[in-house]
Design an enzyme around this catalytic site. Sequence first.
Site, PDB file in Angstrom:
ATOM      1  N   LYS A 111       2.505 -20.104  -2.124  1.00 25.75           N
ATOM      2  CA  LYS A 111       3.195 -18.585  -1.756  1.00 25.75           C
ATOM      3  C   LYS A 111       2.835 -18.084  -0.414  1.00 25.75           C
ATOM      4  O   LYS A 111       3.493 -17.598   0.205  1.00 25.75           O
ATOM      5  CB  LYS A 111       2.758 -17.769  -3.002  1.00 25.75           C
ATOM      6  CG  LYS A 111       3.380 -17.952  -4.303  1.00 25.75           C
ATOM      7  CD  LYS A 111       3.316 -16.593  -5.090  1.00 25.75           C
ATOM      8  CE  LYS A 111       4.094 -16.964  -6.365  1.00 25.75           C
ATOM      9  NZ  LYS A 111       3.816 -15.963  -7.546  1.00 25.75           N
ATOM     10  N   LYS A 194      13.829 -27.210  -8.854  1.00 27.53           N
ATOM     11  CA  LYS A 194      13.853 -26.326  -9.985  1.00 27.53           C
ATOM     12  C   LYS A 194      14.790 -25.408  -9.878  1.00 27.53           C
ATOM     13  O   LYS A 194      15.141 -24.912  -8.819  1.00 27.53           O
ATOM     14  CB  LYS A 194      12.657 -25.687 -10.153  1.00 27.53           C
ATOM     15  CG  LYS A 194      11.917 -25.993 -11.751  1.00 27.53           C
ATOM     16  CD  LYS A 194      10.312 -25.351 -11.513  1.00 27.53           C
ATOM     17  CE  LYS A 194      10.378 -24.261 -12.436  1.00 27.53           C
ATOM     18  NZ  LYS A 194       9.029 -23.764 -12.235  1.00 27.53           N
ATOM     19  N   LYS A 197      15.246 -18.388  -9.162  1.00 24.28           N
ATOM     20  CA  LYS A 197      16.100 -17.153  -8.946  1.00 24.28           C
ATOM     21  C   LYS A 197      16.102 -16.879  -7.532  1.00 24.28           C
ATOM     22  O   LYS A 197      16.925 -16.005  -6.750  1.00 24.28           O
ATOM     23  CB  LYS A 197      15.590 -15.975  -9.476  1.00 24.28           C
ATOM     24  CG  LYS A 197      13.877 -15.645  -9.441  1.00 24.28           C
ATOM     25  CD  LYS A 197      13.394 -14.518 -10.293  1.00 24.28           C
ATOM     26  CE  LYS A 197      11.991 -14.831 -10.686  1.00 24.28           C
ATOM     27  NZ  LYS A 197      11.609 -14.090 -11.832  1.00 24.28           N
TER      28      LYS A 197
HETATM   29  N1  TRP Z   1       1.455 -15.600 -13.464  1.00 26.24           N
HETATM   30  C1  TRP Z   1       2.685 -15.371 -14.374  1.00 26.24           C
HETATM   31  C2  TRP Z   1       3.706 -16.074 -13.670  1.00 26.24           C
HETATM   32  O1  TRP Z   1       3.753 -15.673 -12.231  1.00 26.24           O
HETATM   33  C3  TRP Z   1       2.705 -14.388 -14.847  1.00 26.24           C
HETATM   34  C4  TRP Z   1       1.458 -13.854 -15.650  1.00 26.24           C
HETATM   35  C5  TRP Z   1       0.866 -12.589 -15.336  1.00 26.24           C
HETATM   36  C6  TRP Z   1       0.908 -14.251 -16.926  1.00 26.24           C
HETATM   37  N2  TRP Z   1      -0.133 -12.492 -16.271  1.00 26.24           N
HETATM   38  C7  TRP Z   1      -0.099 -13.345 -17.362  1.00 26.24           C
HETATM   39  C8  TRP Z   1       1.408 -15.342 -17.672  1.00 26.24           C
HETATM   40  C9  TRP Z   1      -0.830 -13.684 -18.314  1.00 26.24           C
HETATM   41  C10 TRP Z   1       0.355 -15.530 -18.768  1.00 26.24           C
HETATM   42  C11 TRP Z   1      -0.450 -14.732 -19.403  1.00 26.24           C
HETATM   43  O2  TRP Z   1       4.509 -16.518 -14.062  1.00 26.24           O
END
Ligand code: TRP
Length: 331
Positions: A111, A194, A197
């Site tokens: 990222k 993939k 969005k």
């Molecule tokens: N980081 C995950 C994503 O970008 C989203 C997420 C934030 C998450 N906190 C979480 C997923 C806790 C599972 C559990 O998709």
Amino acid sequence: MDRIFSGVQPTGNLHLGNYLGAVRNWVRLQNQYECVFCLVDMHAITLWQDPAALRAHTREVAAAMLAAGVDAEKHILFHQSANPNHAELAWIFNCVARIGWLNRMTQFKDKAGKNRENASVGLYAYPNLMSADILLYKATHVPVGEDQKQHLELARDTAQKFNNDYGVEFFPQPEPLILGAGTRIMSLRDGTKKMSKSDDSDYSRINMTDDADTIALKFRKAKTDPDALPETEAGLEGRPEAANLLGIWAALSDTSRAEAVARFAGRAFSEFKKELTDLAVTVLAPINGEMKRTLSDPAQIDAILKRGAQRAHALSAPIMDEVKDIVGFLK
Ligand code: TRP
């Protein structure tokens, strides 16, 4: 009962990949687990978000969850920023997790790209906030896709280091729930990428807000190759678009890809695409309609999320109090 925590970023339109890979699974987990579902708006702002768009997307994703069948009465659906305990525990975890651990996170590298010096501190510390999300509720299970597995490992390491450092048996080790293995939904324009969005072409994805005509048009325009559909799964080798479309059909009808191959063996793409469209419309249209209805009353969505946040806070506050006590903060 075992407890699930799951988070989704409210950054823009949900698409078919999100639905088949995440949303639908959440709905199914509701029968077996006590679920805490969170719209992680604080994670979202690790990359720039226009404030009005963030607000709109948070409501949109909430509406999609509700329309798909998330039960906000039986379970908890809320936005992360409305429970301040997430930020509080994340800070403590900033002091538990090691820089070396975060340096190994592949998603940060992806990222942040080449210009790492200019990435936000939040993007770097993002995994600690995710650890806090999960451990704040002492969740036992976390549904994760491939891309979040490393972050969940980090949450497990952080839980263990906290326990060791403070000599307590406080945080459990959250277990990954790998769901929908094999349902990687790819772009309709390029079967090797993939579905995303952020793809420039809207024809690359089926959005959960697309109506029946749009779904039909997108499948009609979806990339294929000149051959008929193969007789066996082995015949999908080197045919990513055929593999993807058959995979989508299988996922939508809850069967295996092998079964999809058997059913459409030797048929022309044009015929198959018609059936695929009908199926997609059958599955998505009711959700789509319900989502529009829900979105027409934003105040109602806000009320549901607010109530969810209150319940989330009621769950996390006693845990947070104990953490503060363990760390040595005065009451
Ligand atoms: N980081 C995950 C994503 O970008 C989203 C997420 C934030 C998450 N906190 C979480 C997923 C806790 C599972 C559990 O998709």
